[in-house]
Write a protein that holds these residues in place. Structure first.
Motif, PDB file in Angstrom:
ATOM      1  N   ALA A 217      17.946 -10.335 -22.431  1.00  0.00           N
ATOM      2  CA  ALA A 217      18.785  -9.295 -21.259  1.00  0.00           C
ATOM      3  C   ALA A 217      19.099  -9.223 -19.847  1.00  0.00           C
ATOM      4  N   ASP A 218      20.056  -8.024 -20.286  1.00  0.00           N
ATOM      5  CA  ASP A 218      21.005  -8.305 -19.243  1.00  0.00           C
ATOM      6  C   ASP A 218      21.161  -6.360 -18.456  1.00  0.00           C
ATOM      7  N   ILE A 219      21.548  -6.953 -17.363  1.00  0.00           N
ATOM      8  CA  ILE A 219      20.929  -4.964 -16.992  1.00  0.00           C
ATOM      9  C   ILE A 219      22.438  -4.277 -17.260  1.00  0.00           C
ATOM     10  N   ASN A 220      23.928  -4.614 -17.934  1.00  0.00           N
ATOM     11  CA  ASN A 220      24.955  -4.221 -18.087  1.00  0.00           C
ATOM     12  C   ASN A 220      24.030  -3.954 -19.866  1.00  0.00           C
ATOM     13  N   MET A 221      23.466  -3.666 -20.390  1.00  0.00           N
ATOM     14  CA  MET A 221      23.813  -3.935 -22.099  1.00  0.00           C
ATOM     15  C   MET A 221      23.485  -3.029 -22.134  1.00  0.00           C
ATOM     16  N   GLY A 222      22.781  -1.803 -21.336  1.00  0.00           N
ATOM     17  CA  GLY A 222      22.632  -0.348 -22.213  1.00  0.00           C
ATOM     18  C   GLY A 222      23.587   0.692 -21.441  1.00  0.00           C
ATOM     19  N   GLN A 223      24.910  -0.320 -21.216  1.00  0.00           N
ATOM     20  CA  GLN A 223      25.701   0.433 -20.622  1.00  0.00           C
ATOM     21  C   GLN A 223      26.193   1.370 -21.124  1.00  0.00           C
ATOM     22  N   GLY A 224      27.085   2.831 -21.626  1.00  0.00           N
ATOM     23  CA  GLY A 224      27.215   3.309 -22.861  1.00  0.00           C
ATOM     24  C   GLY A 224      26.892   3.640 -24.140  1.00  0.00           C
ATOM     25  N   MET A 225      25.502   3.175 -23.920  1.00  0.00           N
ATOM     26  CA  MET A 225      24.914   2.693 -24.834  1.00  0.00           C
ATOM     27  C   MET A 225      24.276   4.527 -25.924  1.00  0.00           C
ATOM     28  N   VAL A 226      24.090   5.510 -24.718  1.00  0.00           N
ATOM     29  CA  VAL A 226      24.335   6.557 -25.324  1.00  0.00           C
ATOM     30  C   VAL A 226      25.134   7.799 -25.666  1.00  0.00           C
ATOM     31  N   THR A 227      26.625   7.395 -25.067  1.00  0.00           N
ATOM     32  CA  THR A 227      27.852   7.798 -26.249  1.00  0.00           C
ATOM     33  C   THR A 227      28.050   6.270 -27.675  1.00  0.00           C
ATOM     34  N   VAL A 228      27.331   5.357 -27.979  1.00  0.00           N
ATOM     35  CA  VAL A 228      27.651   4.754 -28.665  1.00  0.00           C
ATOM     36  C   VAL A 228      26.871   5.563 -29.394  1.00  0.00           C
ATOM     37  N   ALA A 229      25.743   5.405 -29.092  1.00  0.00           N
ATOM     38  CA  ALA A 229      24.320   5.905 -29.921  1.00  0.00           C
ATOM     39  C   ALA A 229      24.636   7.424 -30.684  1.00  0.00           C
ATOM     40  N   LEU A 230      25.361   8.578 -29.414  1.00  0.00           N
ATOM     41  CA  LEU A 230      25.689   9.863 -30.307  1.00  0.00           C
ATOM     42  C   LEU A 230      26.636   9.655 -31.635  1.00  0.00           C
ATOM     43  N   ALA A 231      27.648   9.176 -30.978  1.00  0.00           N
ATOM     44  CA  ALA A 231      29.245   9.140 -32.269  1.00  0.00           C
ATOM     45  C   ALA A 231      28.090   8.057 -33.530  1.00  0.00           C
ATOM     46  N   SER A 232      27.713   7.698 -34.043  1.00  0.00           N
ATOM     47  CA  SER A 232      26.871   6.704 -34.945  1.00  0.00           C
ATOM     48  C   SER A 232      26.189   7.958 -34.922  1.00  0.00           C
ATOM     49  N   LEU A 233      24.722   8.977 -33.994  1.00  0.00           N
ATOM     50  CA  LEU A 233      24.393  10.198 -35.039  1.00  0.00           C
ATOM     51  C   LEU A 233      24.983  10.710 -35.137  1.00  0.00           C
TER      52      LEU A 233
END
Lengths: 310, 261
Positions: A214-230
């Protein structure tokens, strides 16, 4: 590239795609259904990872899942509270919570910016033993991810067909109309965001345990990546039943992972992932706009040409 | 059954845009009344509906429905016993959800997490069929693809599928083409009669104001200036109505959308 190599790649693409698709399903609920772009997704993903890792590290891998999801519910509740009761714009509410979560996440990881799970028992290592010796040996990681995704898709689909689920969908579509159906939209937004963030946190929790970190930065940009997938998933199943569209979101996440893995094979540096997803989101969201504007644009340039001739 | 007692509302109080939208409204609606409401622009007709449905809390006065003071009840709670339709057919429906889903949501019932039963769907389908618009074959069509008239008919059905104590119609046919408007009025009249609803209807059509219902109320500047029913009303023509307005207010009835015929 050997067969073994390809198999490993397929395994890892499926596993990471499936785990990531949980975040996509969360956005399917908040973004597609509730029409709220939840910018706390990045922080919430990390929150799930941090809480899950901390609990697993202390020797309770099974407990890590409900713990992470409960943390997600709290985070979602705060985001919803800010935008429904405190008069804060929904985008800003997400950003504020996201910022706050950075400190919370480090606090959860006892003041450090990562938790290493290499030696710890996780949900995956627990199940590895179950699968060992069977023909599914080696696929335990995919199996865990798949089980989680199937359960979430089923529950989400069922949920969206209940009275509350219909009200949540209507909130994103026409909030006034929800009031006329004697449901308080404050309630639907709150429930929707709590559920979505629980799933985002689950995604982070499984990702941390699968990556043993678990890394403090692992969520960074997740919303954009997930939106792209969506949005990729949305082009596959534009209309149709809710269940089909939820499956589309999962497929979109896996397609996205596959394209990314392929790009890595073609020597694209790993750090390009986020730029690529940013571009995909831009194209996917602006495409309908341009489809509408383009005929107008051609008309205008056409007229100018006629004018020049005359 | 509905009592408005000294209800007043001023918007933007203390600014240059101050507007006294309702001043000391007293209105007593009897069970089964079908009241048509007419009036000039800005007379406070829609504001009156806003007060009754809970869009805002009046500055003074009380609103009592069936003996319960609802002056401060939030709008979404009142929605379970007060149905409301607007001029814009888009207001009352969720466009990307299907006809059936919209109706299921409006019909409510059951717990939040209950799944709609097959019998309930069938019952709703029959209600849709009774509208006589052929919508029963389009239960799975997103509402956004329906015409304005179909959408308004659906909204009317949604508002009355659980018969409300009170139905508020705010020029609900004004945005429709004449044929659709006529159809919706016909469905409205039938529904109100069949369900025995108590109904208030704002209209810009003077002749339907007299033809429909059993009582007519005329408003101007936030006040009720005429309230007529029974034999007196039966003897009124549109011309009488206009002259009554002139007498009561000292000016001509002025409404952009007014239809005199």
């Amino acid at each position: 590239m050997t067969i073994q190599n390809i198999l490993t790649t397929v395994q890892s693409v499926t596993e990471l795609g499936l785990i990531g698709s949980l975040t996509v399903l969360a956005l399917f609920l908040s973004y597609s259904m509730l029409n709220v772009c939840d910018l706390s997704t990045d922080g919430c993903f990390t929150l799930g990872a941090a809480v899950g890792a901390a609990v697993a590290f202390s020797g309770h891998p099974w407990l890590s899942i409900p713990a992470a999801m409960a943390a997600g519910v709290c985070s979602g509740f705060i985001t919803a509270f800010l935008q429904t009761r405190m008069g804060i714009n929904s985008l800003l509410a997400g950003i504020i919570v996201n910022t706050g979560l950075y400190s919370v996440n480090i606090a959860v990881m006892s003041g450090k910016s990562l938790i290493n799970l290499n030696a710890a028992e996780t949900v995956f290592t627990k199940l590895k033993r179950v699968f060992d010796g069977t023909f599914l040996a080696g696929w335990h990681r995919v199996a865990v991810a798949l089980a989680a995704v199937v359960i979430v898709v089923l529950l989400l689909t069922l949920f969206l067909k209940t009275r509350l689920g219909l009200a949540i969908r209507a909130t994103g579509d026409n909030p006034e109309m929800v009031r006329y159906s004697s449901v308080n939209p404050v309630f639907t937004v709150t429930v929707g965001l709590c559920a979505a963030n629980a799933v985002t946190a689950l995604s982070g929790c499984l990702m941390a345990q699968s990556q043993k970190l678990a890394d403090i930065n692992m969520g960074q940009g997740m919303v954009t990546v997930a939106l792209a997938s969506l949005l990729i998933g949305g082009t596959l199943f534009r209309r149709g039943a809710i269940g089909l569209r939820a499956v589309g979101a999962v497929v979109g996440a896996i397609v996205f992972r596959a394209v990314y893995a392929l790009a890595l094979r073609l020597e694209m540096p790993a750090y390009m992932l986020k730029l690529v997803s940013a571009v995909i989101v831009i194209i996917a969201i602006s495409a309908p706009y341009f489809r509408k504007k383009l005929p107008e644009f051609f008309k205008r340039t056409g007229r100018r040409k006629e004018g020049g001739d005359a | 059954m509905l009592e408005l007692i000294n209800v007043s509302k001023t918007f933007n109080a203390g600014t240059v845009n101050e507007k006294k939208a309702l001043s000391d409204i007293n209105l007593s609606v009897k069970d089964g009344d079908f009241i048509t409401i007419i009036g000039s622009n800005g007379a406070g007709k829609s504001t009156l509906f806003g007060a009754v449905s809970g869009a805002f809390i009046p500055d003074t006065g009380r609103i009592v429905l069936d003996g319960n003071d609802i002056t401060r009840t939030p709008d979404y709670k009142r929605a379970s016993y007060i149905g409301r339709l607007f001029q814009d057919p888009k207001t009352g429906t969720a466009p990307s959800m299907t006809v059936e889903e919209n109706l299921l949501l409006a019909a409510g019932g059951g717990r939040y997490l209950s799944l709609p039963k097959k019998a309930a769907r069938e019952r709703l389908r029959q209600r849709v069929a009774s509208l006589g618009l052929g919508l029963e074959d389009r239960m799975k069509t997103p509402v956004g693809l329906l015409s304005g008239g179909q959408r308004q008919a659906l909204t009317l059905l949604m508002a009355t599928v659980n018969p409300p104590k009170l139905l508020l119609l705010d020029e609900h046919t004004a945005a429709l083409d004449p044929a659709a408007a006529e159809k919706i009025l016909e469905v409205t009249e039938r529904t109100v009669k069949e369900e025995g609803l108590t109904c208030l209807m704002i209209t810009h059509n003077m002749s339907s104001a007299l033809a429909l219902g059993n009582r007519t109320v005329m408003m101007r500047d936030g006040r009720i200036i005429l309230d007529t029913e029974g034999e007196e009303r039966a003897g009124l023509s549109v011309a009488d109505l206009l002259s009554r307005f002139r007498e009561a207010s000292g000016e001509e009835l002025d409404n952009d959308r007014m239809l005199l015929s």
